[in-house]
Design a protein around this motif. Structure first.
Motif, PDB file in Angstrom:
ATOM      1  N   GLU A 301      58.395  -7.881 -17.731  1.00 27.50           N
ATOM      2  CA  GLU A 301      58.482  -9.036 -18.626  1.00 27.50           C
ATOM      3  C   GLU A 301      59.502 -10.017 -18.077  1.00 27.50           C
ATOM      4  OE1 GLU A 301      59.689 -10.050 -23.280  1.00 27.50           O
ATOM      5  OE2 GLU A 301      59.209  -7.990 -22.674  1.00 27.50           O
ATOM      6  N   ALA A 302      59.140 -11.308 -18.042  1.00 29.84           N
ATOM      7  CA  ALA A 302      60.044 -12.332 -17.509  1.00 29.84           C
ATOM      8  C   ALA A 302      59.560 -13.705 -17.960  1.00 29.84           C
ATOM      9  CB  ALA A 302      60.096 -12.274 -15.988  1.00 29.84           C
ATOM     10  N   PRO A 303      60.467 -14.664 -18.117  1.00 28.75           N
ATOM     11  CA  PRO A 303      60.060 -16.028 -18.477  1.00 28.75           C
ATOM     12  C   PRO A 303      59.283 -16.678 -17.332  1.00 28.75           C
ATOM     13  CG  PRO A 303      62.410 -15.943 -18.002  1.00 28.75           C
ATOM     14  CD  PRO A 303      61.937 -14.533 -18.019  1.00 28.75           C
ATOM     15  N   ASP A 304      58.574 -17.762 -17.650  1.00 27.41           N
ATOM     16  CA  ASP A 304      57.717 -18.409 -16.650  1.00 27.41           C
ATOM     17  C   ASP A 304      58.485 -18.937 -15.444  1.00 27.41           C
ATOM     18  OD1 ASP A 304      55.557 -17.883 -18.260  1.00 27.41           O
ATOM     19  OD2 ASP A 304      55.574 -19.860 -19.239  1.00 27.41           O
ATOM     20  N   ASP A 305      59.730 -19.359 -15.647  1.00 31.85           N
ATOM     21  CA  ASP A 305      60.499 -19.938 -14.541  1.00 31.85           C
ATOM     22  C   ASP A 305      61.319 -18.900 -13.783  1.00 31.85           C
ATOM     23  OD1 ASP A 305      62.248 -19.369 -16.562  1.00 31.85           O
ATOM     24  OD2 ASP A 305      63.354 -21.272 -16.447  1.00 31.85           O
ATOM     25  N   CYS A 306      61.090 -17.640 -14.055  1.00 27.61           N
ATOM     26  CA  CYS A 306      61.857 -16.586 -13.391  1.00 27.61           C
ATOM     27  C   CYS A 306      61.420 -16.438 -11.935  1.00 27.61           C
ATOM     28  CB  CYS A 306      61.663 -15.255 -14.115  1.00 27.61           C
ATOM     29  SG  CYS A 306      62.617 -13.901 -13.398  1.00 27.61           S
ATOM     30  N   PRO A 307      62.362 -16.324 -10.989  1.00 28.20           N
ATOM     31  CA  PRO A 307      61.988 -16.167  -9.575  1.00 28.20           C
ATOM     32  C   PRO A 307      61.297 -14.833  -9.286  1.00 28.20           C
ATOM     33  CG  PRO A 307      64.357 -15.924  -9.857  1.00 28.20           C
ATOM     34  CD  PRO A 307      63.822 -16.412 -11.159  1.00 28.20           C
ATOM     35  N   VAL A 308      61.409 -13.878 -10.196  1.00 27.59           N
ATOM     36  CA  VAL A 308      60.660 -12.616 -10.070  1.00 27.59           C
ATOM     37  C   VAL A 308      59.733 -12.521 -11.282  1.00 27.59           C
ATOM     38  CG1 VAL A 308      62.201 -11.252  -8.620  1.00 27.59           C
ATOM     39  CG2 VAL A 308      62.723 -11.485 -11.029  1.00 27.59           C
ATOM     40  N   PRO A 309      58.516 -13.019 -11.170  1.00 29.68           N
ATOM     41  CA  PRO A 309      57.611 -13.097 -12.313  1.00 29.68           C
ATOM     42  C   PRO A 309      57.148 -11.738 -12.799  1.00 29.68           C
ATOM     43  CG  PRO A 309      56.474 -13.681 -10.290  1.00 29.68           C
ATOM     44  CD  PRO A 309      57.907 -13.547  -9.936  1.00 29.68           C
ATOM     45  N   ALA A 310      56.695 -11.710 -14.041  1.00 29.95           N
ATOM     46  CA  ALA A 310      56.166 -10.476 -14.618  1.00 29.95           C
ATOM     47  C   ALA A 310      54.997  -9.969 -13.782  1.00 29.95           C
ATOM     48  CB  ALA A 310      55.727 -10.728 -16.055  1.00 29.95           C
ATOM     49  N   GLY A 311      54.966  -8.668 -13.558  1.00 29.35           N
ATOM     50  CA  GLY A 311      53.914  -8.058 -12.765  1.00 29.35           C
ATOM     51  C   GLY A 311      54.235  -7.954 -11.284  1.00 29.35           C
ATOM     52  N   SER A 312      55.348  -8.547 -10.862  1.00 27.71           N
ATOM     53  CA  SER A 312      55.705  -8.515  -9.439  1.00 27.71           C
ATOM     54  C   SER A 312      56.439  -7.216  -9.093  1.00 27.71           C
ATOM     55  CB  SER A 312      56.576  -9.707  -9.061  1.00 27.71           C
ATOM     56  OG  SER A 312      57.824  -9.647  -9.733  1.00 27.71           O
ATOM     57  N   ALA A 313      56.331  -6.828  -7.853  1.00 30.15           N
ATOM     58  CA  ALA A 313      57.041  -5.649  -7.354  1.00 30.15           C
ATOM     59  C   ALA A 313      57.707  -6.012  -6.030  1.00 30.15           C
ATOM     60  CB  ALA A 313      56.077  -4.479  -7.159  1.00 30.15           C
ATOM     61  N   THR A 314      58.965  -5.600  -5.879  1.00 27.08           N
ATOM     62  CA  THR A 314      59.717  -5.914  -4.668  1.00 27.08           C
ATOM     63  C   THR A 314      60.356  -4.645  -4.118  1.00 27.08           C
ATOM     64  OG1 THR A 314      60.243  -8.092  -5.592  1.00 27.08           O
ATOM     65  CG2 THR A 314      61.475  -7.408  -3.640  1.00 27.08           C
ATOM     66  N   ILE A 315      60.231  -4.438  -2.827  1.00 25.58           N
ATOM     67  CA  ILE A 315      60.850  -3.289  -2.166  1.00 25.58           C
ATOM     68  C   ILE A 315      62.047  -3.766  -1.364  1.00 25.58           C
ATOM     69  CG2 ILE A 315      60.512  -1.398  -0.546  1.00 25.58           C
ATOM     70  CD1 ILE A 315      58.914  -1.089  -3.092  1.00 25.58           C
ATOM     71  N   TYR A 316      63.160  -3.107  -1.548  1.00 22.37           N
ATOM     72  CA  TYR A 316      64.379  -3.390  -0.785  1.00 22.37           C
ATOM     73  C   TYR A 316      64.627  -2.191   0.128  1.00 22.37           C
ATOM     74  CZ  TYR A 316      65.118  -7.073  -4.235  1.00 22.37           C
ATOM     75  OH  TYR A 316      64.961  -8.183  -5.036  1.00 22.37           O
ATOM     76  N   ASP A 317      64.341  -2.355   1.393  1.00 18.10           N
ATOM     77  CA  ASP A 317      64.500  -1.274   2.360  1.00 18.10           C
ATOM     78  C   ASP A 317      65.968  -1.080   2.721  1.00 18.10           C
ATOM     79  OD1 ASP A 317      61.779  -0.627   2.587  1.00 18.10           O
ATOM     80  OD2 ASP A 317      61.447  -2.260   4.006  1.00 18.10           O
TER      81      ASP A 317
END
Length: 320
Positions: A301-317
């Motif tokens: 869950e995130a607001p529309d202007d969030c740099p990490v939008p809802a549904g996104s996934a990020t991997i930090y190696d």
């Protein structure tokens, strides 16, 4: 590291405790320790009431300076356990029946020096003593590297090269992790404690490599929790930093996104699958995060202007 609220309360007590001073009665001083000259100037006198010559004053000042320097040297010597720590680490290594027992023993040794630091009477002493916690894991890492070289020299060069590459970034990573203390009087101490923990994590990785070389399938690495720096030290502008929260068992999360404002929040958990629930400080962003050899962030869950939008996934190696 013990929880933040204990550290902050201890630091506050030390700072407030250092603000008292002793006043001196000027009239008594004039009456007992000085002679008033014709020009109304006060001249210091000796024990027999004779005015002290300038040479005597100079020598007296030098003696005081020498005494202060000796006290400082003695204090520094008392706070520096580096030689003792190296011997203690060697004793743990030689007396351990396995690498698992060895790492457990080094953890207890680290805790011993953490308790010495926490029992210090002044903040200056605490700052100095924090170096000893760093020495513990540095000595263990060096010992493991030596044994890796002895066990399999063909792998040593690559392992040592990776280690030295990692080591040159320890200060940078630790300073970034201490962002909450920036500009504070205990920032330096917190950076050193985080540095000690970076060496601890790296020592465990070296122990895992030595166990593999030795065919020791029973080695069990301890779980130190999710505190750490996740990402690449070659790109520190995009990373996740996890530190201890104000309450015991809680963790603060900082999500750094290049060219965007950092997102601050906290995590709770873990659940049965090892994942933590993430909530931003303002409650507008939620998600889950898991830690292993890196960090995987899933936003739900995130607001529309969030740099990490809802549904996104990020991997930090990378985990440090």
């Amino acid at each position: 590291m013990r929880n933040k609220i204990f550290i902050l309360l201890t630091a506050s007590a030390l700072i407030l405790g250092g603000c008292s001073s002793n006043s001196v009665d000027a009239e008594d001083t004039n009456e007992n320790n000085t002679v008033i000259s014709s020009e109304d100037e006060e001249t210091p006198v000796g024990d027999e009431g004779e005015a002290l010559e300038s040479e005597d004053l100079d020598n007296s000042s030098l003696d005081a300076t020498d005494n202060d320097s000796a006290s400082d040297d003695e204090s520094a010597s008392e706070d520096d356990y580096s030689a003792q720590i190296k011997t203690e680490v060697e004793d743990v290594v030689s007396s351990s029946s396995s690498l698992t027992d060895e790492i457990d023993g080094i953890c207890k040794l680290y805790e011993k020096y953490e308790n010495i630091r926490m029992d210090a009477e002044t903040q200056v002493e605490m700052d100095s003593l924090s170096l000893n916690q760093l020495y513990v894991w540095q000595a263990e890492a060096e010992s493991l590297l030596d044994r890796i070289n002895e066990a399999d020299g063909s792998q040593y060069d690559a392992i040592y090269s990776s280690y030295t590459d990692w080591e040159q970034h320890v200060d940078e990573i630790s300073q970034k992790m201490a962002y909450e203390y920036e500009g504070g009087s205990i920032q330096g101490m917190i950076i050193r404690v985080y540095s000690a923990e970076r060496y601890r994590n790296e020592a465990v990785k070296l122990a895992e490599k030595l166990a593999t070389i030795n065919g020791d399938s029973d080695f069990e690495a301890p779980d130190f929790g999710p505190v750490g720096f996740y990402g690449s030290y070659d790109n520190p502008e995009s990373c996740i930093i996890c530190t201890e929260g104000m309450e015991s068992g809680s963790y603060t999360l900082l999500i750094c996104i290049k060219d965007n404002e950092d997102i601050k929040g906290y995590i709770t958990g873990p659940d049965d699958f090892g994942s933590y629930a993430f909530t931003s400080d303002d409650g507008s962003i939620t998600g889950t995060i898991s830690f292993k050899k890196g960090a995987g962030l899933q936003i739900t869950e995130a607001p529309d202007d969030c740099p990490v939008p809802a549904g996104s996934a990020t991997i930090y190696d990378g985990a440090y």
